[in-house]
Each structure stands twice: as C-alpha cells, then as structure tokens.
Design a protein around this motif. Structure first.
Motif, mmCIF file in Angstrom:
data_model
loop_
_atom_site.group_PDB
_atom_site.id
_atom_site.type_symbol
_atom_site.label_atom_id
_atom_site.label_comp_id
_atom_site.label_asym_id
_atom_site.label_seq_id
_atom_site.Cartn_x
_atom_site.Cartn_y
_atom_site.Cartn_z
ATOM 1 N N PHE A 61 -4.756 -7.926 -15.213
ATOM 2 C CA PHE A 61 -5.360 -8.725 -16.285
ATOM 3 C C PHE A 61 -5.597 -10.150 -15.802
ATOM 4 O O PHE A 61 -6.684 -10.712 -15.967
ATOM 5 N N ALA A 62 -4.566 -10.753 -15.175
ATOM 6 C CA ALA A 62 -4.663 -12.170 -14.816
ATOM 7 C C ALA A 62 -5.794 -12.395 -13.819
ATOM 8 O O ALA A 62 -6.601 -13.325 -13.975
ATOM 9 N N PHE A 63 -5.879 -11.530 -12.803
ATOM 10 C CA PHE A 63 -6.936 -11.747 -11.814
ATOM 11 C C PHE A 63 -8.309 -11.373 -12.364
ATOM 12 O O PHE A 63 -9.314 -11.968 -11.973
ATOM 13 N N GLY A 64 -8.365 -10.414 -13.283
ATOM 14 C CA GLY A 64 -9.632 -10.124 -13.951
ATOM 15 C C GLY A 64 -10.100 -11.335 -14.741
ATOM 16 O O GLY A 64 -11.271 -11.740 -14.685
ATOM 17 N N ALA A 65 -9.179 -11.938 -15.480
ATOM 18 C CA ALA A 65 -9.518 -13.118 -16.267
ATOM 19 C C ALA A 65 -9.970 -14.254 -15.359
ATOM 20 O O ALA A 65 -10.946 -14.961 -15.651
ATOM 21 N N LEU A 66 -9.280 -14.405 -14.235
ATOM 22 C CA LEU A 66 -9.651 -15.462 -13.290
ATOM 23 C C LEU A 66 -11.086 -15.248 -12.804
ATOM 24 O O LEU A 66 -11.897 -16.186 -12.753
ATOM 25 N N LEU A 67 -11.404 -13.996 -12.501
ATOM 26 C CA LEU A 67 -12.745 -13.683 -11.998
ATOM 27 C C LEU A 67 -13.799 -14.062 -13.039
ATOM 28 O O LEU A 67 -14.807 -14.702 -12.718
ATOM 29 N N LEU A 68 -13.567 -13.676 -14.283
ATOM 30 C CA LEU A 68 -14.586 -13.970 -15.293
ATOM 31 C C LEU A 68 -14.722 -15.470 -15.504
ATOM 32 O O LEU A 68 -15.827 -16.007 -15.608
ATOM 33 N N ASN A 69 -13.590 -16.164 -15.559
ATOM 34 C CA ASN A 69 -13.659 -17.600 -15.820
ATOM 35 C C ASN A 69 -14.273 -18.360 -14.655
ATOM 36 O O ASN A 69 -14.902 -19.390 -14.843
ATOM 37 N N MET A 72 19.315 -2.052 -12.371
ATOM 38 C CA MET A 72 18.104 -2.741 -12.831
ATOM 39 C C MET A 72 17.036 -2.677 -11.748
ATOM 40 O O MET A 72 17.340 -2.706 -10.560
ATOM 41 N N PRO A 73 15.755 -2.609 -12.158
ATOM 42 C CA PRO A 73 14.680 -2.646 -11.155
ATOM 43 C C PRO A 73 14.641 -4.013 -10.486
ATOM 44 O O PRO A 73 14.870 -5.034 -11.128
ATOM 45 N N LYS A 74 14.376 -4.014 -9.183
ATOM 46 C CA LYS A 74 14.330 -5.279 -8.435
ATOM 47 C C LYS A 74 12.973 -5.936 -8.562
ATOM 48 O O LYS A 74 11.957 -5.262 -8.704
ATOM 49 N N ASN A 75 12.962 -7.242 -8.428
ATOM 50 C CA ASN A 75 11.684 -7.955 -8.367
ATOM 51 C C ASN A 75 10.878 -7.510 -7.161
ATOM 52 O O ASN A 75 11.451 -7.104 -6.147
ATOM 53 N N THR A 76 9.575 -7.615 -7.272
ATOM 54 C CA THR A 76 8.732 -7.202 -6.153
ATOM 55 C C THR A 76 7.423 -7.974 -6.151
ATOM 56 O O THR A 76 6.858 -8.226 -7.215
ATOM 57 N N PRO A 77 6.952 -8.340 -4.971
ATOM 58 C CA PRO A 77 5.660 -9.046 -4.902
ATOM 59 C C PRO A 77 4.475 -8.097 -5.010
ATOM 60 O O PRO A 77 3.331 -8.542 -5.092
ATOM 61 N N VAL A 78 4.736 -6.769 -5.016
ATOM 62 C CA VAL A 78 3.632 -5.808 -4.982
ATOM 63 C C VAL A 78 2.611 -6.021 -6.101
ATOM 64 O O VAL A 78 1.412 -6.085 -5.833
ATOM 65 N N PRO A 79 3.041 -6.178 -7.360
ATOM 66 C CA PRO A 79 2.030 -6.311 -8.420
ATOM 67 C C PRO A 79 1.113 -7.515 -8.204
ATOM 68 O O PRO A 79 -0.105 -7.404 -8.375
ATOM 69 N N PHE A 80 1.696 -8.635 -7.825
ATOM 70 C CA PHE A 80 0.885 -9.832 -7.592
ATOM 71 C C PHE A 80 -0.097 -9.602 -6.447
ATOM 72 O O PHE A 80 -1.291 -9.901 -6.557
ATOM 73 N N VAL A 132 10.616 -1.170 -20.224
ATOM 74 C CA VAL A 132 9.591 -0.155 -20.455
ATOM 75 C C VAL A 132 9.821 0.980 -19.455
ATOM 76 O O VAL A 132 10.648 0.854 -18.552
ATOM 77 N N ALA A 133 9.085 2.063 -19.603
ATOM 78 C CA ALA A 133 9.335 3.225 -18.759
ATOM 79 C C ALA A 133 9.042 2.918 -17.292
ATOM 80 O O ALA A 133 9.758 3.368 -16.402
ATOM 81 N N PHE A 134 7.983 2.157 -17.021
ATOM 82 C CA PHE A 134 7.586 1.879 -15.643
ATOM 83 C C PHE A 134 7.462 0.376 -15.441
ATOM 84 O O PHE A 134 6.374 -0.185 -15.564
ATOM 85 N N PRO A 135 8.578 -0.290 -15.140
ATOM 86 C CA PRO A 135 8.547 -1.755 -15.077
ATOM 87 C C PRO A 135 7.569 -2.288 -14.040
ATOM 88 O O PRO A 135 6.874 -3.278 -14.288
ATOM 89 N N ARG A 136 7.485 -1.639 -12.892
ATOM 90 C CA ARG A 136 6.622 -2.190 -11.860
ATOM 91 C C ARG A 136 5.147 -2.019 -12.243
ATOM 92 O O ARG A 136 4.329 -2.916 -12.052
ATOM 93 N N LEU A 137 4.850 -0.886 -12.834
ATOM 94 C CA LEU A 137 3.487 -0.655 -13.315
ATOM 95 C C LEU A 137 3.107 -1.707 -14.357
ATOM 96 O O LEU A 137 1.973 -2.181 -14.426
ATOM 97 N N ASN A 138 4.103 -2.076 -15.156
ATOM 98 C CA ASN A 138 3.890 -3.085 -16.186
ATOM 99 C C ASN A 138 3.475 -4.417 -15.557
ATOM 100 O O ASN A 138 2.518 -5.059 -15.996
ATOM 101 N N ALA A 139 4.188 -4.807 -14.498
ATOM 102 C CA ALA A 139 3.821 -6.046 -13.820
ATOM 103 C C ALA A 139 2.442 -5.932 -13.181
ATOM 104 O O ALA A 139 1.652 -6.883 -13.189
#
Ligand code: HEM
Ligand SMILES: [Cu+2]
Lengths: 121, 661
Positions: B153-161, B591-599, B140-147
C-alpha cells in the motif's frame, strides 16, 4: 508463515488451542507445487500463443481457450487451494464454495449485460 | 550550455510541462523541505535505527495499524488539498485559476487517493488495531503477510503521489474509462501511474482480505462462536469477503488497459475490435462492491460505539449479522446501476434497478437497530457517539438519494450530474469518513494509551458535520439544475452561481475541521489524558480487558469466552482479567520476529512499477528480479520466531498491575 503460538512445551490442548499448533510434515521436494506452477504457466502461454497466431476460426478459438482456462482453474484448485486437506472441520471449503457462487453469478450476469439484447433503450 | 542528449531526454521525460506549473513547483519545495527535516531527524539525530527496528521491520499488527493510520491521514491531507483547489476554481463562474488539464488531474487524484489511499488504509488501520484484540488472538493469522500488505500500500501510494511532480498526473477520473484512458487520447505517463499504483496496492489489499478472513475464522479465542463474534469483527469478515472477490475484476480491467497502453493491444481501444464498454462492466463489477467495502466497516464501528455509549447490549444482534451477510451478497448484484445509460436493455436495467433498491432493506434494518439500541439507554455524548448520531440522518438521506438514482428513468436525467456527486459524498463522508473518525476517537486510547481531547474533538466534529452539509446540499440542487460533474468551469447566467459559492464555503469549513483534527491529535499526544485502566469508555468487548496500549503479546493468557459481550460479563461477575491472572498461568509465548522482507518487497515493487510507468524495461525487469529474490529469501528464512519467556511476560504484567501477588 506461522501464527504466534504458545510454546511447544506447554500443553496447548488444555486451553483448547490445539489448532494453533504447528503441523510439520516431513516433506521432500514440493513436486506437486512445481508441477502445478509450471503447468499453469504452460496453459497461459498456450492460450496466448493460440490467440496471437490466429490459428483457428474465432468460435473454435474461444472454445479452446475456455477449455484451457477451466483446466487451469482445476489445476490450481487441486494443487494450491488445499482442497483435499483438513484437520477437523474443513474451513477452506466454505470460502471456496462462496467463490464459485459469486464468480458464476458475475460471469453469467456479465454475459447477459454485454449481449446488448435490446439494441437501443 | 549544451546538455548531453540523455540528460535532455531525462529532463524532458521526468519533468514535462505539466510538472512545471506553480502548484507543482510549490509541492517540490514542500517535498524538499520535508525531506530535509526527515534527513535531520533520521540521519543527523540518529533516529533511523529506532525507526528501522521498531517500525519499518515490524510485523506487530498494532504497529502496522499505526503506520496505516499515519498513511491515511497524510493522504486525507493530500486529497483534501486537491478538493479545496477544485472548489476554489468552481466558486465563481468563468474562472480560470486552473487550466482544464490541471482541473482534470486534480479531480482524478482526489478521487483515486480518497478511495484507495485514504479510506482503505484507514479501514485497515482499525482492522489491525482492533480485530485481533477483539477476538482474543495474539496477532493476525499471517503477520508477515500483513506487513507486506502495508508496504505494498505505502509504495503504491508513493507511486501515485509522485506522478504530481515527476512525469505528470493521471487525468481520466478515478474510474479511468477507456477510450479516454488509452494512448491515443492521453499519451503521457499519467495513466500508467494510475494503473501501476492501483495494481501494486491492490495486491496488498487482496492479501489483507485473505489475512482477515483466516484470522477471524481460525484465530478466535476458545468459546467465541461465530454468533458471539463482535459486530465489528463480523463487518471485517464481510468486508474481506467483498475484497477477495471484488478486486480480481479490477486487476483484470487495469491490467488489460495497461497492456493496451504499453504493448499496443486493443482490448478497450476504439479501433481493432476493442470494446471499451467491457472495461466499464469490469470496473463496476469491482466498483460497487468497493463502495460497500468502505462502508461496512463503518457499520461495524457504529455497532460497537452505539452499544458502549448507550451502556446497553446491541439491539437485534442476529438481525444485524443477517443484514451484514445479505448486504455482502446483494452488493455483488447491483453494479449496472453505475451505467444504466450505457443501454444494456430494459430487462437488464430493470433487474439491476430493483436489486439496488433491495439493498436499502437490510441497511434500513441496521439503522433501526442502532436507534433501538440507543432507546432507553444511558447515552454519553462523546465525540465517537456524536459522529454516530450525525451518521444516522446523513446516511439515511444518502441512501434515499441512492434510491432515486436507482430508478432507471430518473437516473437518465441525473447520471453524471452534481446530484450524483452529492449522493456519493453523502454516503462516503456521512457513512465512511464519519464512521472511521468515530472509530478513531473510540479506539485511540487502545492504540496509544491516551484519550483524544473531547473538547477539541467536538469542535472538529461540528466543523466537519456542518461543513459537509453546506458543501453538498447545494450540490443536489446544482444537479437538479443541470450542472454536470467534472466541468472545469461554467458560464454566467445559469443560476449556478450562488449555490457554488455556498458549496465552496462549506468545503473550506471541512478544511478547517481537518486542521482542528490534526491539532487535536498532536495536542493529545503530548498532553492528553492517559488511560491507565485499559478500559477508557467502560467498554463491552474483549479489547478493553487488556491494558492500553496492549502489550506486544496482547493476552498473557488467552481468555475463554462465554458471553457475547465478554468484558462486560466479566465486569458484572467481578472476575476481571486483572485479578484472575496468577503467575503460574503464564507460559512462554512464541512471537514472530521482525523482518525487512516486507519493506524490501514493497521497494522492489516500486522499482518495477516505476520502470513500467516510463516503459524503461531494464528498470522494470530489475524490479521484478528483486521481487523474486526477496520472496526466495523470505521462503528460505526458517528462523522466523523468537521465544518470549514466561519471566519477561510476568514482569510486564506485574508492571501493569495485572498479576496476583
Ligand atoms: C441504499 C444505498 C445506495 C443506493 C441505492 C445507491 C445507488 C447508487 C446509484 C444508482 C448510483 C449511480 C448513479 C449514476 O451514476 O447515475 C450510485 C453511485 C455511487 N454511489 Fe451509491 N448507492 C447507495 C449507497 C452507497 C454507499 C453506501 C456508497 C459508499 C459508501 C455509495 C457510493 C457511490 C459512489 C462512489 C457512486 C458514484 C461513483 C462514480 O460514478 O464515480 N453509494 N449509487
Ligand atoms: Cu453502486
């Protein structure tokens, strides 16, 4: 964040992929952006201040914060939304035009709905 | 034994009475058991390193797709269990298995999770898995933004559940109308959970919308003009356009409610000049586009599925595109049909009634085009195609009942009855869910390299299809007989008894369908038929041209597109990607590198949200500081790319048998 791209040593132009090439302009400190950010915050807190302090009669207050809001929208569009940049076709203008069209429709129709013109229906 | 005061306070706040009922305690046991299993796998068996480097820090759209899919299926389970509890309660009149409060909490979390944490991530799973491959792009155009979107989403879902077992669930419905959702009526933390989780997940959703607009407008392979864009990509573009402009009103409505609740303002309160009806306006300003956000991707999926399994070019491509675009615009102009009874006036109601009916036209056009695509084609009845066949009549009926509801005087009768409930499940299950499941069966080989077993899949399909109709057809009749939505029980002697029994039986049928579906997935992951060709269904679009699952860089060489069905055209002319790639064509790829930033960003937002929910300002401020710190770290991290050398790529392609000798 840049997109994955072909290595610089390869001529991307041959594949018609020049738009994927990174564009690095030797920039200094991003003065405009910092100014835009600070200005936006100032305008937001300004209207917040005016509203919570009840400094003016409601109608004038509304007019003033609307003016501030329009000013802020203009500021952000100018500074952050790449209005004046383009390489080739200015793709960013199309979604922006769409945004204006839809936002004006939403606002206009919301005003119409919330006027409750007919009383009971 | 006397506990110190702060501990009493904590226990009292974190575990109030409504988290100490048998269902919640049961959930606690399940959570602890799952936690123990995860602990065993990650720590004791040492898999955490693999999970961290391969999944949590990934920025690869294909892996993010898998993560979204896991999240969506888990949420389907959670919200499905909610639904079964609701239906059990309603099966018989005058039943009190669930208290009124518990019933309210269950339908609130059911609706909220199904829309925001099941349908949306499922859609993003398929967007991520397919769109870059379909348009011939490496990511996608912005891989890191995608992550980042995923982790928000995941942490939002965790909060609601989490609200279910810590602090108490929200209970004002998925629409959360004030004044009920205000402090005066619901003083607990439940509504705060609802608001914070949707605000956090909403940031992620908006970023995904932006990401896919840019990806589709700017990252297409050379030659793929907009009029050669596959319809699924068109639907993704229109969905993203809806997301970008529909989510801001939601954000505004939710933030204003939050400010009301946490800082005692009165935007939507009853007193102090508040205007609760403004919330309703803002919510549906988002809410109606949202229903098209979840159904347009299904339209896109069906357009791909029907062409492939009819072995024919899609009928009326230009008209399909035009109707997608016009649905996108019209979807912004119909929202009042959700609150005709608010009484904005006859002119307003008539205008929005008409605009609503107008949407039926482009939708009908699409239905005809799918049928004409099948007409005279060689149809293969795969599971994906079965969902498509079931979708057509189901969705037509859902649309027809929608038109009935759009007729203002009629809606004054049916509004908020079970007729409405039946209508929107008709379009959401028959349209969105069937579409997503169809897409899942269709693209599964591309995502995982093996097919889902067709025989088991057909079982799941028939259970879903029949279960759906048995559940919801009686609900139309119940609506006609005056049964209101959201009642927690009903008296004897109103004639609602039998229909409710039937409806509950159907619901358990769908529960069985879910179990078969999960069995189908697990079985196929182990024993499923491997897909070695990369083209499991004799497909037409570009994603089938590469191997399954796609290599990390997707395309060793970006293809040049000359046809609307590029892979089909290549197969016709005999020039496949497989034999046209010579070693000299292959160059190094960055290729874009992995990053812990999104998590970390997601976790920081979670901390912030948690602090806000309980009004623990120190925690909230700490969370916000973590957000800022993560962003600053991310902004100054210049080493975000790594070079994949030509030799590595040649090796990969050769091992896939896709390189000329
Ligand atoms: C021709 C197409 C459609 C028409 C004419 C239509 C019309 C309507 C109308 C008039 C209502 C409000 C009824 C009331 O509250 O009394 C409604 C509610 C609803 N519709 Fe549709 N609809 C259509 C398609 C869809 C689709 C495609 C979806 C989603 C995939 C959808 C989802 C919903 C939902 C979720 C609600 C109720 C939300 C709530 O109150 O909680 N509709 N529809
Ligand atoms: Cu609607």
């Amino acid at each position: 964040m840049a997109e994955p791209r072909t290595a610089p040593e390869q001529s991307a132009r041959e594949e018609g992929l020049e738009f994927l090439e990174p564009r690095v302009h030797g920039e200094g400190f991003p003065m405009a952006q910092v100014f835009g950010y600070g200005g936006s915050l100032l305008l937001t807190f300004g209207s917040f201040f005016l509203v919570t302090r009840h400094l003016m009669p409601p109608v004038i207050l509304l007019a003033v914060i609307l003016t501030l809001a329009i000013g802020q929208a203009a500021l952000q569009l100018g500074v952050f939304m790449h209005i004046r940049e383009s390489r080739g076709p200015a793709w960013q203008l199309m979604p922006l035009g769409l945004a204006f069209f839809i936002a004006l429709g939403m606002i206009g129709m919301s005003i119409w709905i919330m006027m409750f013109k007919a009383g009971v229906s | 034994m006397a506990l110190p005061g702060w501990m009493l306070y904590l226990i009292h706040t974190l575990f109030p009475a409504d988290t100490r009922r048998p269902t919640e305690l049961g959930a606690d046991v399940l959570i602890i058991a799952t936690g123990a299993i995860l602990f065993y796998i990650l720590i004791i068996k040492g898999r955490w390193r693999h999970v961290w480097t391969e999944w949590i820090t990934t920025v690869d759209h294909k892996k993010i797709a898998v993560l979204y899919l896991i999240g969506a299926i888990a949420m389907l389970f959670r919200a499905g269990v909610d639904a079964l509890m609701l239906r059990t309660q309603l099966a018989l009149p005058h039943q009190h298995l669930l208290s009124a409060l518990e019933y309210d909490q269950l339908f609130t979390t059911h609706g909220t999770i199904m829309i925001f944490f099941m349908a949306m991530p499922f859609i993003f799973a398929l967007f991520n898995a397919v769109i870059p491959l379909q348009i011939g792009s490496r990511d996608v155009a912005f891989p890191r933004l995608n992550a980042m979107s995923f982790w928000l989403f995941a942490f939002g879902a965790l909060l609601l559940n989490m609200s279910f077992v810590v602090g108490g669930s929200p209970s004002a419905g998925w629409t959360a109308y004030p004044p009920l959702s205000e402090n005066v009526f619901l003083p607990g933390v439940g509504q705060n959970y609802y608001l914070m989780s949707l605000l956090i997940a909403g940031i992620g959703t908006t970023m995904t919308g932006i990401n896919f607009v840019v990806t589709i407008l700017r990252m297409r392979a050379p030659g793929m003009t907009l009029m050669k864009l596959p319809l699924f990509a068109w639907s993704a573009l229109m969905t993203s356009a809806l997301i970008i402009f529909a989510f801001p009103p939601l954000t505004v409505a939710l933030s204003m409610t939050l400010i009301d609740r946490l800082f005692q303002s009165s935007f939507f309160t009853l007193g102090h000049g508040g205007m609760p009806m403004m919330y309703v306006n803002l919510f549906w300003l988002f809410g109606h586009p949202e229903v098209y956000i979840v159904v347009l991707p299904a339209f896109g999926i069906f357009s791909e599925v029907v062409a492939t399994f009819s072995s024919k070019r899609l009928f009326g491509y230009e008209v399909m595109v035009a109707s997608l675009v016009s649905i996108m615009f019209l979807a912004y102009g119909t929202w009042v049909h959700h609150f005709f009874t608010m009484g904005a006036g006859p002119a307003v109601n008539a205008f929005f009634g008409l605009s609503t009916m107008l949407i039926a036209i482009p939708t009908g056009v699409k239905i005809f085009n799918w049928i004409f695509t099948m007409w005279g084609g060689r149809i293969r009845m795969t599971v994906a195609m079965l969902y498509q066949m079931a979708f057509i009549p189901t969705f037509v009926i859902g649309g027809a009942t929608g038109i009935i509801l759009a007729t203002v005087p009629v809606d004054y009768q049916f509004h908020n009855t079970y007729f409405l409930v039946a209508h929107f499940h008709n379009v959401l299950i028959g349209g969105t869910l069937f579409g997503l499941l169809s897409g899942m069966y269709y693209w599964w080989p591309k995502m995982f390299g093996m097919k889902l077993d067709e025989h088991q899949g057909k079982w799941a399909f028939w259970l879903f299809f029949l279960g759906f109709w048995v559940t919801f057809f009686p609900q139309y009749l119940l609506g006609l007989e005056g049964m209101q939505r959201r009642m927690n029980t009903y008296p004897f002697g109103l004639g609602w008894h039998l229909l409710n029994v039937i409806s509950t039986i159907g619901a358990f049928g769908m529960g069985a369908a879910f179990i078969v579906l999960v069995y189908n997935v697990v079985w196929s992951l182990r024993y499923g038929e491997r897909d070695l060709t990369g083209d499991a269904w004799d497909g037409r679009t570009l994603e089938w041209a590469i191997s399954s699952p796609a290599p990390e860089y997707n395309f060793a060489r970006i293809p040049v597109i000359t046809d609307r069905d590029p892979w089909w055209a290549m197969k016709e002319s005999g020039a496949t990607l497989a034999n046209s790639l010579s070693p000299a064509d292959i160059h190094a790829i960055e290729m874009p590198k992995n990053t812990p930033v999104p998590f970390l960003l997601g976790a920081s937002f979670f901390l912030f949200g948690f602090g806000m929910v309980f009004s623990w300002w120190y925690v909230a401020v700490l969370g916000l500081l973590c957000v800022i710190a993560t962003l600053i770290y991310s902004g100054f991290n210049y080493e975000e790319h790594a070079l994949l050398t030509a030799d590595v790529i040649r090796g990969t392609e050769a091992s896939l048998g896709r390189l000329q000798a």
